[in-house]
Design an enzyme around this catalytic site. Structure first.
Site, PDB file in Angstrom:
ATOM      1  N   THR A  13      26.994  75.341  70.618  1.00 37.38           N
ATOM      2  CA  THR A  13      25.660  75.076  70.075  1.00 37.38           C
ATOM      3  C   THR A  13      25.032  76.295  69.420  1.00 37.38           C
ATOM      4  O   THR A  13      24.360  76.174  68.384  1.00 37.38           O
ATOM      5  CB  THR A  13      24.745  74.572  71.205  1.00 37.38           C
ATOM      6  N   SER A  60      33.849  71.158  73.834  1.00 34.81           N
ATOM      7  CA  SER A  60      34.480  69.947  74.375  1.00 34.81           C
ATOM      8  C   SER A  60      35.897  69.815  73.832  1.00 34.81           C
ATOM      9  O   SER A  60      36.714  69.082  74.388  1.00 34.81           O
ATOM     10  CB  SER A  60      33.687  68.701  73.982  1.00 34.81           C
ATOM     11  N   THR A  90      28.507  75.444  75.798  1.00 31.70           N
ATOM     12  CA  THR A  90      28.223  75.403  77.237  1.00 31.70           C
ATOM     13  C   THR A  90      29.083  74.380  77.984  1.00 31.70           C
ATOM     14  O   THR A  90      29.312  74.532  79.181  1.00 31.70           O
ATOM     15  CB  THR A  90      26.736  75.070  77.493  1.00 31.70           C
ATOM     16  N   THR A 270      36.152  71.612  97.565  1.00 27.84           N
ATOM     17  CA  THR A 270      35.097  70.717  98.039  1.00 27.84           C
ATOM     18  C   THR A 270      34.257  70.157  96.889  1.00 27.84           C
ATOM     19  O   THR A 270      34.033  70.835  95.890  1.00 27.84           O
ATOM     20  CB  THR A 270      34.160  71.412  99.057  1.00 27.84           C
TER      21      THR A 270
END
Ligand code: ASP
Length: 335
Positions: A13, A60, A90, A270
């Site tokens: 971005t 992405s 990001t 986890t």
């Protein structure tokens, strides 16, 4: 040695422009903004050099090859600069920051990964502030590790996760304290910063084939069995709580046993934001370990996945990889 900082623009971005389909990266769109920031800085910033990937990407679209390209570009220029800023989207920033920490062992200089939620060309952009702070951090030799700077925090790269799709404080490392707070001062938390040790290396090349699955009630053992086929070499299981899974499901445990017998390294992390896998805490966790999985303790999924890919790419035998997955290699894991 030069005291300059190299800015490597990979896309994201921060340097995007408006297109009919939505924001997208554009070559040479960011450089003028960087020049303007440097000009206005009145000597508060280090000397800057700039380069871009041949093809800028929305993160992405990042792949393990992207991580290797970035790592190789940094490694090749290591001796020319005092520090490095990687401008990145990001969406997969935490994966790239994690991967760089394993691909560049003992790099010994600051590598600060940053970006923004609003393009730097827009009035309300957070990009200017993130970029300026990243440049200053990259010029601080005591912060010689791969870090991720966003909003008001500097995080260890392989401890970070994206926690907000639109807020300016989009990253956190809930299982590890920040390396620094970015406020009026850049307040470094010296007790947690890693000291550089060893000879710098580059492990970029072919990475192992890995995947991650998240358990949920009703998770199908046959889906697990289907994932655990060639060419898969390593699997991260995001288990419940302290590393627990459906131990009453014999098919599920058999699928893990068969995967391990085939040479697939299975690592349990986890799903919780905080805390760690605690082997032996529950019988439902012990069953996964007995089936051949190994604990990833407090590693994030991003760190576990990229670490496994890098280790498997080194051609080590599976027992060695399984052992190293339980050791702290780059500050990613606390025992
Ligand atoms: N889709 C963008 C990217 O990851 C999002 C961002 O940079 O904030 O490249």
């Amino acid at each position: 040695m030069s005291d300059s900082v190299l800015v490597l623009h990979t896309g994201g971005t921060i340097g995007m422009v408006v297109t009919p389909e939505g924001d997208a990266p554009a070559a040479e769109a960011l450089a003028p903004h960087l020049s303007a920031i440097v000009e206005a800085s009145c000597g508060e910033l280090p000397p800057i050099a700039f380069c871009e990937l041949d093809r800028l990407i929305d993160s992405s679209n990042a792949t393990p090859e992207t991580w290797c390209t970035i790592a190789s570009m940094l490694y090749d220029r290591r001796d020319e600069h005092a520090g490095f800023v990687v401008l990145h989207g990001t969406d997969t920033m935490a994966y790239t920051a994690s991967a760089l920490s394993f691909l560049l062992p003992a790099f010994g200089k600051p590598v600060v990964v940053t970006g923004s939620q609003i393009p730097i060309s827009r009035a309300r952009s957070d990009g200017r502030q993130n970029l300026v702070a990243a440049l200053q951090v990259a010029a601080m030799p005591e912060l010689a590790e791969v870090s991720l700077l966003f909003g008001e925090v500097l995080l260890r790269g392989n401890r970070a996760m994206k926690v907000d799709a639109s807020g300016f404080d989009a990253f956190d490392s809930p299982r590890f304290p920040p390396l620094a707070e970015i406020g009026v001062e850049i307040a470094v938390n010296r007790s947690v910063v890693r000291a550089p040790a060893g000879e710098p290396g580059l492990l970029a090349g072919r990475l192992g084939q890995v995947a991650a699955v998240r358990l949920f009630p009703g998770f199908s053992a046959s889906i697990l069995a289907n994932i655990c086929r060639p060419p898969l070499q390593g699997l991260i299981i995001e288990a419940y709580g302290a590393g627990n899974g459906p131990a009453d499901d014999r098919e599920f445990l058999s699928a893990i046993e068969r995967a391990v017998a085939q040479g697939i390294v299975v690592v349990v992390v986890t799903q919780c934001l905080r805390g760690a896998v605690r082997p032996g805490a529950y019988a439902t966790g012990s069953a996964l370990m007995r089936a051949g999985a190994v604990p990833g303790f407090d590693m994030t999924t991003e760190a576990a996945l990229t670490k496994l890919a890098v280790l498997l790419g080194r051609g080590l035998d599976t027992a060695t990889v399984a052992g190293l997955m339980q050791e702290d290699l780059a500050g990613e894991l606390t025992r």
